[in-house]
Scaffold this motif. Structure first.
Motif, PDB file in Angstrom:
ATOM      1  N   VAL A 178      -1.906  -1.388  -3.857  1.00 39.15           N
ATOM      2  CA  VAL A 178      -2.767  -0.213  -3.757  1.00 39.15           C
ATOM      3  C   VAL A 178      -1.920   1.048  -3.776  1.00 39.15           C
ATOM      4  O   VAL A 178      -0.850   1.102  -3.162  1.00 39.15           O
ATOM      5  CB  VAL A 178      -3.597  -0.250  -2.448  1.00 39.15           C
ATOM      6  N   ILE A 179      -2.391   2.061  -4.504  1.00 36.37           N
ATOM      7  CA  ILE A 179      -1.845   3.411  -4.384  1.00 36.37           C
ATOM      8  C   ILE A 179      -2.948   4.268  -3.797  1.00 36.37           C
ATOM      9  O   ILE A 179      -4.047   4.372  -4.371  1.00 36.37           O
ATOM     10  CB  ILE A 179      -1.381   3.970  -5.738  1.00 36.37           C
ATOM     11  N   LEU A 180      -2.694   4.859  -2.631  1.00 33.42           N
ATOM     12  CA  LEU A 180      -3.715   5.586  -1.881  1.00 33.42           C
ATOM     13  C   LEU A 180      -3.348   7.051  -1.735  1.00 33.42           C
ATOM     14  O   LEU A 180      -2.309   7.389  -1.162  1.00 33.42           O
ATOM     15  CB  LEU A 180      -3.882   4.952  -0.491  1.00 33.42           C
ATOM     16  N   SER A 216      -2.471   5.143   9.040  1.00 33.04           N
ATOM     17  CA  SER A 216      -3.049   3.864   9.476  1.00 33.04           C
ATOM     18  C   SER A 216      -2.819   2.733   8.491  1.00 33.04           C
ATOM     19  O   SER A 216      -2.692   1.570   8.905  1.00 33.04           O
ATOM     20  CB  SER A 216      -4.557   4.030   9.707  1.00 33.04           C
ATOM     21  N   TYR A 217      -2.753   3.042   7.181  1.00 28.70           N
ATOM     22  CA  TYR A 217      -2.823   1.957   6.210  1.00 28.70           C
ATOM     23  C   TYR A 217      -1.622   1.832   5.272  1.00 28.70           C
ATOM     24  O   TYR A 217      -1.487   0.812   4.595  1.00 28.70           O
ATOM     25  CB  TYR A 217      -4.105   2.105   5.368  1.00 28.70           C
ATOM     26  N   CYS A 218      -0.751   2.821   5.197  1.00 24.10           N
ATOM     27  CA  CYS A 218       0.310   2.784   4.182  1.00 24.10           C
ATOM     28  C   CYS A 218       1.590   2.125   4.685  1.00 24.10           C
ATOM     29  O   CYS A 218       2.017   2.337   5.815  1.00 24.10           O
ATOM     30  CB  CYS A 218       0.624   4.198   3.696  1.00 24.10           C
ATOM     31  N   VAL A 263       0.877  -1.175   0.000  1.00 28.00           N
ATOM     32  CA  VAL A 263       0.000   0.000   0.000  1.00 28.00           C
ATOM     33  C   VAL A 263       0.914   1.224   0.000  1.00 28.00           C
ATOM     34  O   VAL A 263       1.571   1.530   0.996  1.00 28.00           O
ATOM     35  CB  VAL A 263      -0.937   0.019   1.226  1.00 28.00           C
ATOM     36  N   LEU A 264       0.953   1.888  -1.143  1.00 31.56           N
ATOM     37  CA  LEU A 264       1.810   3.055  -1.334  1.00 31.56           C
ATOM     38  C   LEU A 264       0.956   4.314  -1.214  1.00 31.56           C
ATOM     39  O   LEU A 264      -0.005   4.496  -1.951  1.00 31.56           O
ATOM     40  CB  LEU A 264       2.480   3.007  -2.705  1.00 31.56           C
ATOM     41  N   GLY A 265       1.308   5.186  -0.263  1.00 34.69           N
ATOM     42  CA  GLY A 265       0.539   6.406  -0.046  1.00 34.69           C
ATOM     43  C   GLY A 265       1.092   7.579  -0.828  1.00 34.69           C
ATOM     44  O   GLY A 265       2.287   7.649  -1.117  1.00 34.69           O
TER      45      GLY A 265
END
Length: 497
Positions: free
Chosen positions: A450-452, A462-464, A282-284
């Motif tokens: 995912v890219i967020l 919280s997620y990256c 997961v990449l922010g």
């Protein structure tokens, strides 16, 4: 005596109960926070008060008389104005023309444009000094459009002003200006209702709150008498005794590149952007608002023909200059504006679920509706979409349920990269956690990447697994693991350290 009292308000949309027993009181000079999860009834009662919807039961008393407006303009002329989350502006008109639309003053046979421009400029200068009121609304960024929407509601000098998620598109300084103006209006005796999913803002600006859940109000809190207790408010909103907590997961991510970008340029918005995305990562994408994050997400989804970049998906070179190219390679976008970019509001859940498939080259001659319907129903069940059935129109759903459908339509596809462009914007705390829990399960179970991009840094924290900070269209910093903190994000976003 209260300025307005709504008692026992009821509203049904088809077979879905939006309000079963809505009660709300507004007093002069006070800002009341109206809180609740998506679908709790808070937007519905606001729209009933302002004449957008008719009520199916209950009474509304305003200034000592019972009211039931036929439309928002009738309410506005009686001193009740609303700032809509889904903007009510006309893109081809200028800012000042939108602000005075419906309340224009005449000078002889002609409209008094000079007076109208002065009125608009006077309001705008309080909200965003220097903003050009002669520009067309369609040329403005989302934050400026929201400012224009607020100014339009204020222009009639209302006695009751209702805000529905007014800060979702605003930057921090714009929020501060808005709050200063709201306090000024409160000091002048204006009553206000403020709806927001940003609890910190509610705690800062409101005098009291009312909480709706499942179509009725379930509690209230007067901050002066009861103090400000965010945990108690969250528990009131969700109905859960433990509140809602997110525990950060640290995972081992294999060194397998699934998506690679080099030298991505797009006009003045993006400059030499490059990165590698690993499978299951997961990449922010972070940074101050308006630094090219939205344009980056749209570019990766093939939205711009003029993009120059070298792109690889699974080691194969691809050209991301058309959405169809991105979709065929499993690079799928969940846009931030679910109404305008992510769904067909006047079509059913089922249609919204299947329309991406209809453009596939291998689409069957006859659409297998039985198979597709079963698939759509299964996805809605997995995502806990609250609706009568999959044949109801999208616009009848709450914002959180609409966003679940926008995500769900991609689940039957082979997803290499899921692009999430501020997916929880305007979504309540419970629906936000449900949405991210579902996505993170996909990351774990299917090793999905995912890219967020999120305007709320809490979501990035919280997620990256890794976070890229953007500034003026460039990636200027990278944070990983436990480096992803609020202090680090702010410092790197402002080019400090």
């Amino acid at each position: 005596m209260p300025l307005l009292t709504a008692t026992g308000i009821k509203k049904l949309f088809g077979g879905v109960v939006a309000l079963s027993n809505g009660n709300l009181t507004c007093e002069k000079g006070r800002i009341t926070g109206l809180l609740g999860t998506n679908g709790s009834g808070k937007s519905t009662i606001s729209k009933i008060i302002t004449g957008v919807y008719g009520k199916d039961g209950g009474t509304i008393v305003y200034e000592g008389r019972e009211i039931a407006y036929k439309n928002p303009n009738e309410a506005k002329m009686d001193g009740i104005s609303m700032v809509f989350q889904n903007l009510s502006l006309i893109p081809d008109l200028t800012v000042w023309q939108n602000i005075v639309l419906g309340i224009e003053q005449k000078k002889g046979l002609f409209l008094n444009d000079k007076q109208a421009i002065e009125l608009a400029r006077g309001i705008i200068d309080d909200l965003k000094p220097g903003m050009d009121v002669t520009r067309r609304v369609g040329e403005l960024n989302p934050g400026e459009q929201q400012i224009a929407e607020i100014a339009k509601a204020i222009s009639v000098r209302p006695k009751l002003l209702i805000f529905d998620e007014p800060t979702a598109a605003l930057e921090q300084e714009e929020v501060k200006s808005l709050f200063r103006y709201m306090r000024k209006l409160a000091d002048e005796g204006v009553a206000m209702i403020f709806t927001s999913h940003r609890l910190g803002e509610v705690m800062e600006i409101c005098d009291d709150i009312v909480v709706f859940r499942n179509g009725e109000n379930v509690g209230s809190m007067d901050f002066k008498k009861d103090g400000r207790d965010p945990d108690a408010i969250v528990k009131m909103i969700t109905g859960e005794t433990e509140g809602i907590q997110v525990t950060k997961e640290y995972r081992d991510i294999p060194d397998e590149t699934v998506f690679e970008i080099e030298g991505l340029n797009y006009g003045k918005f993006l400059r030499n952007v490059g990165f590698k995305l690993r499978r299951g990562e997961v990449l922010g994408i972070g940074g101050l608002a308006g630094q090219g994050q939205t344009e980056l997400m749209l570019a990766l989804a093939g939205n711009y023909r003029q993009v120059h970049a070298r792109a690889k998906v699974g080691g194969n070179e691809v050209t991301l200059n058309k959405p169809s190219n991105a979709v065929r390679n499993g690079v799928l976008l969940v846009p931030g504006d679910r109404q305008k970019e992510g769904s067909f509001q006047r079509n059913s859940i089922y249609y919204n679920m299947i329309y991406p498939k209809l453009g596939l080259k291998k689409q069957p001659l006859l659409t297998p509706n039985k198979k597709y319907r079963a698939e759509a129903e299964e996805i809605c069940k997995a995502l806990s979409v609250r609706a009568k059935d999959i044949d109801v129109d999208m616009y009848t759903l709450s914002g959180g349920n609409q966003q679940k459908v926008v995500v769900g339509k991609w689940l039957p596809f082979d997803i290499n990269v899921l692009l999430l462009a501020d997916p929880a914007k305007g979504v309540d705390v419970r629906a936000k956690k449900d949405l991210y829990d579902f996505i993170m399960n996909l990351v774990r179970e299917k090793n999905m990447s995912v890219i967020l991009y999120a305007s709320d840094s809490d979501e990035l924290i919280s997620y990256c697994d890794r976070l890229l900070i953007m500034y003026e269209g460039e990636v200027v910093s990278e944070l990983t693991g436990d480096e992803i903190t609020e202090d680090n994000i702010v410092a790197k976003s402002m080019r400090v350290g």
